[in-house]
Design an enzyme around this catalytic site. Structure first.
Site, PDB file in Angstrom:
ATOM      1  N   HIS A 113      40.550  37.551  36.467  1.00  0.00           N
ATOM      2  CA  HIS A 113      41.588  36.761  35.795  1.00  0.00           C
ATOM      3  C   HIS A 113      42.610  37.631  35.088  1.00  0.00           C
ATOM      4  CE1 HIS A 113      38.582  33.174  35.756  1.00  0.00           C
ATOM      5  NE2 HIS A 113      39.147  33.344  36.924  1.00  0.00           N
ATOM      6  N   CYS A 124      61.480  40.532  36.066  1.00  0.00           N
ATOM      7  CA  CYS A 124      61.572  41.824  36.798  1.00  0.00           C
ATOM      8  C   CYS A 124      60.231  42.533  36.936  1.00  0.00           C
ATOM      9  CB  CYS A 124      62.566  42.747  36.057  1.00  0.00           C
ATOM     10  SG  CYS A 124      61.924  43.438  34.524  1.00  0.00           S
ATOM     11  N   SER A 181      29.857  29.493  32.188  1.00  0.00           N
ATOM     12  CA  SER A 181      29.471  28.113  32.500  1.00  0.00           C
ATOM     13  C   SER A 181      29.602  27.865  34.007  1.00  0.00           C
ATOM     14  CB  SER A 181      30.379  27.141  31.733  1.00  0.00           C
ATOM     15  OG  SER A 181      31.733  27.331  32.147  1.00  0.00           O
TER      16      SER A 181
HETATM   17  N1  APR Z   1      24.598  34.695  25.129  1.00  0.00           N
HETATM   18  C1  APR Z   1      24.410  33.885  26.206  1.00  0.00           C
HETATM   19  N2  APR Z   1      25.277  32.908  26.583  1.00  0.00           N
HETATM   20  C2  APR Z   1      26.381  32.747  25.812  1.00  0.00           C
HETATM   21  C3  APR Z   1      26.643  33.536  24.668  1.00  0.00           C
HETATM   22  C4  APR Z   1      25.696  34.549  24.330  1.00  0.00           C
HETATM   23  N3  APR Z   1      25.869  35.355  23.265  1.00  0.00           N
HETATM   24  N4  APR Z   1      27.823  33.110  24.112  1.00  0.00           N
HETATM   25  C5  APR Z   1      28.270  32.096  24.881  1.00  0.00           C
HETATM   26  N5  APR Z   1      27.411  31.874  25.898  1.00  0.00           N
HETATM   27  C6  APR Z   1      27.568  30.926  27.018  1.00  0.00           C
HETATM   28  C7  APR Z   1      28.016  29.539  26.611  1.00  0.00           C
HETATM   29  O1  APR Z   1      26.912  28.690  26.415  1.00  0.00           O
HETATM   30  C8  APR Z   1      28.861  29.085  27.814  1.00  0.00           C
HETATM   31  O2  APR Z   1      28.109  28.291  28.722  1.00  0.00           O
HETATM   32  O3  APR Z   1      28.622  31.450  27.803  1.00  0.00           O
HETATM   33  C9  APR Z   1      29.247  30.381  28.520  1.00  0.00           C
HETATM   34  C10 APR Z   1      30.742  30.619  28.512  1.00  0.00           C
HETATM   35  O4  APR Z   1      31.329  29.631  29.362  1.00  0.00           O
HETATM   36  P1  APR Z   1      32.896  29.358  29.254  1.00  0.00           P
HETATM   37  O5  APR Z   1      33.258  29.223  27.816  1.00  0.00           O
HETATM   38  O6  APR Z   1      33.205  28.239  30.194  1.00  0.00           O
HETATM   39  O7  APR Z   1      33.571  30.719  29.757  1.00  0.00           O
HETATM   40  P2  APR Z   1      33.761  31.193  31.257  1.00  0.00           P
HETATM   41  O8  APR Z   1      32.651  30.691  32.126  1.00  0.00           O
HETATM   42  O9  APR Z   1      33.971  32.653  31.215  1.00  0.00           O
HETATM   43  O10 APR Z   1      35.143  30.457  31.669  1.00  0.00           O
HETATM   44  C11 APR Z   1      35.675  30.779  32.925  1.00  0.00           C
HETATM   45  O11 APR Z   1      37.683  29.552  32.382  1.00  0.00           O
HETATM   46  O12 APR Z   1      39.443  28.972  31.024  1.00  0.00           O
HETATM   47  C12 APR Z   1      39.043  29.787  32.034  1.00  0.00           C
HETATM   48  O13 APR Z   1      40.093  31.804  32.480  1.00  0.00           O
HETATM   49  C13 APR Z   1      39.157  31.225  31.635  1.00  0.00           C
HETATM   50  O14 APR Z   1      37.852  33.079  32.469  1.00  0.00           O
HETATM   51  C14 APR Z   1      37.765  31.788  31.877  1.00  0.00           C
HETATM   52  C15 APR Z   1      37.174  30.783  32.850  1.00  0.00           C
END
Ligand code: APR
Length: 237
Positions: A113, A124, A181
């Site tokens: 990303h 530009c 997630s």
């Molecule tokens: N240890 C384990 N799990 C964790 C921790 C931790 N310390 N902190 C957060 N989590 C888990 C949460 O429970 C959640 O399910 O990490 C997950 C993060 O999920 P998202 O918030 O959906 O993030 P991500 O999966 O990276 O999102 C994907 O969505 O908005 C776009 O571009 C953005 O790259 C991002 C993409």
């Protein structure tokens, strides 16, 4: 079990999401205190927002740039970099734009990303440091609008990064998801691709994901940082 898997594997891919950086102090997106709980991503993190909602777009990404420059990689990022140096893991595919894997001296990091480390001109393409956003300097010398070098909703991922990620996912023996997630495509297709090509899938995530049923191991009740320290101790005991 995972320590044994890692010792026997020929190719290990680690796939990280925002949950990899919460222990550095950055919010994730979909946890109860995540960024998208307060803000609609389509209204703020999209190409449309850059055109129609630019003041809010600037402020949102200025706050995120300040977050990234004000925080740093945690012990988990450093363990992954050490494991790469020791040949225990290979490629890191990340959805994160904080640059923390590289800042922890990881190599072979595929940033699906893009990155908040730089901004570039929408007209530009000239590249600048993200300090421009810290200083509220939002326009290029050519007059064009400066935007973070991240993939906004509605934009395509970098073709070469996708091709490399496909190649690594298809040839992985073990594919480890850390803190995602797995709800955003096409990024969430890589764990599935690895699984379909015979990889053993491991998911470390505090909440359920759509692919838990495919995983040989799901760890939900342990923070990623603690998990990586524990496995690192097992590997070196
Ligand atoms: N240890 C384990 N799990 C964790 C921790 C931790 N310390 N902190 C957060 N989590 C888990 C949460 O429970 C959640 O399910 O990490 C997950 C993060 O999920 P998202 O918030 O959906 O993030 P991500 O999966 O990276 O999102 C994907 O969505 O908005 C776009 O571009 C953005 O790259 C991002 C993409």
């Amino acid at each position: 079990m995972l320590a044994k898997l890692l010792q026997e594997a020929k190719s290990v891919v680690v796939f990280t999401g925002a949950g990899m950086s919460t222990e550095s102090g950055l919010p994730d997106f979909r946890s109860s205190d995540g960024l998208w709980q307060q803000t609609n991503p389509q209204r703020i993190a999209s190409v449309a927002a850059l055109n129609d909602n630019v003041e809010q777009f600037f402020e949102f990404y200025r706050t995120r740039v300040q977050g990234v420059t004000g925080c740093e990689p945690h012990k988990g990022h450093h363990i992954l970099a050490k494991w790469q140096a020791e040949g225990i893991i290979d490629t890191i595919i990340t959805q994160n734009v904080d640059g923390f894997h590289t800042a922890a001296n990881s190599s072979d990091v595929l940033e699906l990303h893009g990155t908040l480390r730089t901004v570039h001109c929408q007209s530009c393409q000239k590249e600048y440091s993200n300090m421009m956003y810290e200083k509220r300097a939002y326009y290029c010398t050519c007059g064009g609008t400066l935007r973070p070098s991240v993939v906004l909703f509605g934009e395509m991922l970098d073709h070469s990064v996708v091709l490399q990620s496909v190649k690594q996912s298809e040839s992985a023996d073990v594919f480890i998801v850390l803190g995602s997630s797995l709800s955003v495509s096409p990024a969430n297709q890589f764990p599935l691709l690895a699984y379909k090509h015979g990889a053993t899938l491991v998911i470390i995530n505090e909440e359920e994901t759509p692919y838990d049923h495919l995983a040989a191991l799901v760890v939900r009740n342990e923070k990623i940082g603690d998990f990586l320290v524990r496995i690192d101790n097992e590997l070196h005991s």
